[in-house]
Design a protein around this motif. Structure first.
Motif: not given
Length: 404
Positions: A134-142
Motif C-alpha cells: 500500500v503506497l502512501p497518499d501522494g506518493w505518485h505525485l512524488l
C-alpha cells in the motif's frame, strides 16, 4: 583422509587447519577464496579438501605477527582478510556461491524470489510471493516530481517514502512474519522503479512487462537479478550490516545499501560505463579506446580484484548477448586485446540494457533490486549475531600532546 600425501604428516584436514589458525571453517574457506591458503582435493571424497601443514603454519605465523592494530585495520578494510564471518556467500576459485549453490548455475533457472528464499533462510519463505504494498497518499505525485531526476539519485528518497508503513517494528519482531515483511520491502522497491504496485507474477516478468519486453527480455532480466543478488562483503552489503548491527530496521538497512550502491565505484559504475560507451567513436573504436588508455583514462567496467580470470557473472550474462550484439562484443575484445582485462557485471548490465533497449538507468535498477535481496540477508544474519559493528580508526593526525 586418503590423499596420496596423507600417509606423511604433510597434509591436515580442514578441521585441523581451522583449529591451528584459531578460526571457523567459514573463515578458513574465505582464506582459500582470497588466495591466502591453497586447498588440495582428497582422493576419497572430492567434496573434502586437505591443507599443506607448512602452509597453515606459515599463515598462522603471519596472522600472529600482524595483530598490531595498524596492520589489522589495513588488512581487513582493503581487500584483505574478511572482517566478518558469514554463511551467505562464498567467492572461491573464480566462482560465486549462494549458500553452497553456484550462482551462475542458479541463474540459468531460478527467479529472484527463489534466491531470496535461499539467502534469507527464514520460516515461511519457501513459497515467497511479492504481495502488493500500500503506497502512501501522494506518493505518485512524488514519483512524478522525481521523473526528471536520474533514477540513481531518485531511488533512495522514493523508497524511503514508499516503504513507510508504520508496522516495520512489529513484524520484524516476529520470526514467522519476517519473510512476508521483507517481501513487501522488495515490492516497494519495485514500485519505485516502475511506478506500479507489484502483482503476483515473478518480479522479472513484471519488470519486463513494464519495460515492454517479451519472453527473451524477461529471461535476461531474471538472470541478471539472480547474478546481482549478493556478492559477499561488498560496500553496500557491509553498509547494510552496519546499519542492522545498531538494531535498525530492515527498511533502514536497504536505505543504507541504496546510498552506498549509488557511488561511482559500486552500482554507480553503470552510469560511468554508459557515459564512456556513448563517447566511443563507432567507426574507430580501437583507436578511440587506445587514446583513452594512453591518456590514463580506462574504459570503466573491466577487471575485478576477486576475479583475476574474469567475472563469472558477466561471462554468464554476456553469453546470451554478445553473439547478437556486435558493438558490445567489439568493446570486450578491444579491451581484452589492449589491457588483458575481462568485463565485470557492471558492464554486462549496461550491455543488457542497450541490447534490449531498456530505459536509461535500468542497469542500475536491476542491480539495486537484485542486490536488495542480499542486503536483507546480511541484515538478518547480522541481527542474529547480535554484535555492533564498530571498527577502530588508525589515527594519522597531529599528536595532541605535541606543541603547536
Amino acid at each position: 583422509m586418503t590423499n596420496k600425501h596423507s600417509e606423511t604428516s604433510f597434509f591436515i584436514t580442514a578441521e585441523e587447519a581451522a583449529d591451528q589458525l584459531g578460526v571457523s571453517r567459514a573463515t578458513l574457506y574465505a582464506y582459500v577464496s582470497r588466495g591466502l591458503l591453497r586447498a588440495h582435493p582428497t582422493d576419497s571424497d572430492s567434496r573434502r579438501n586437505c591443507y599443506a601443514r607448512d602452509d597453515v603454519v606459515d599463515l598462522a605465523g603471519k596472522r600472529r605477527r600482524g595483530r598490531k592494530p595498524v596492520d589489522i585495520a589495513k588488512s581487513t578494510l582493503d581487500w584483505g582478510m574478511p572482517v566478518l564471518e558469514s554463511a551467505i556467500t562464498l567467492i572461491r576459485d573464480g566462482q560465486l556461491y549462494y549458500r553452497t549453490n553456484n550462482a551462475v548455475a542458479l541463474s540459468e533457472r531460478a527467479s529472484l524470489e527463489d534466491v531470496a528464499c535461499l539467502l534469507w533462510d527464514l520460516p515461511q519463505a519457501d513459497e515467497l510471493e511479492i504481495t502488493p504494498s500500500v503506497l502512501p497518499d501522494g506518493w505518485h505525485l512524488l514519483k512524478a516530481h522525481y521523473a526528471k531526476v536520474p533514477i540513481i539519485e531518485a531511488l533512495l528518497p522514493l523508497f524511503a517514502i514508499a516503504s513507510e508503513d508504520g508496522q516495520t517494528g512489529i513484524w520484524q519482531c516476529d520470526e514467522a512474519r519476517l519473510a512476508s515483511g521483507a517481501a513487501t520491502l522488495l515490492g516497494a522497491l519495485f514500485a519505485c522503479i516502475t511506478g506500479c504496485c507489484p502483482d503476483r507474477h515473478p518480479l522479472h516478468v513484471q519488470l519486463a512487462t513494464a519495460w515492454g519486453q517479451g519472453p527473451v527480455g524477461a529471461d535476461l532480466v531474471r538472470q541478471a537479478l539472480v547474478l546481482c543478488a549478493d556478492h559477499e562483503l561488498n560496500a553496500s552489503s557491509f553498509t547494510a550490516r552496519c546499519v542492522a548491527s545498531t538494531e535498525a530496521s530492515l527498511r533502514m538497512a536497504i536505505i543504507g545499501g541504496l546510498a552506498a550502491l549509488s557511488g561511482g565505484r559500486h552500482g554507480g559504475m553503470t552510469e560511468r560505463i554508459e557515459t564512456a560507451w556513448q563517447a566511443i567513436d563507432p567507426d574507430n573504436m580501437t583507436a578511440h579506446i587506445r587514446r583513452q588508455l594512453a591518456a590514463g583514462v580506462e574504459f570503466p567496467g573491466f577487471g575485478h580484484p576477486l576475479y583475476p580470470q574474469g567475472d563469472a557473472r558477466a561471462k554468464a550474462l554476456l553469453g546470451s548477448i554478445l553473439p547478437d550484439f556486435r558493438f558490445a562484443d567489439e568493446i570486450v575484445e578491444t579491451m581484452r586485446a589492449l589491457t588483458g582485462k575481462a568485463p565485470s557485471i557492471d558492464f554486462a548490465l549496461v550491455a543488457m540494457r542497450r541490447y534490449l533497449g531498456l530505459p536509461e538507468g535500468a542497469a542500475f535498477c536491476v542491480f539495486a533490486l537484485g542486490r536488495s535481496v542480499g542486503w536483507i540477508a546480511h541484515a538478518l544474519e547480522q541481527r542474529r549475531q547480535g554484535q555492533l559493528i564498530r571498527p577502530r580508526a588508525v589515527y594519522v593526525g597531529p599528536d595532541p600532546g605535541s606543541s603547536a
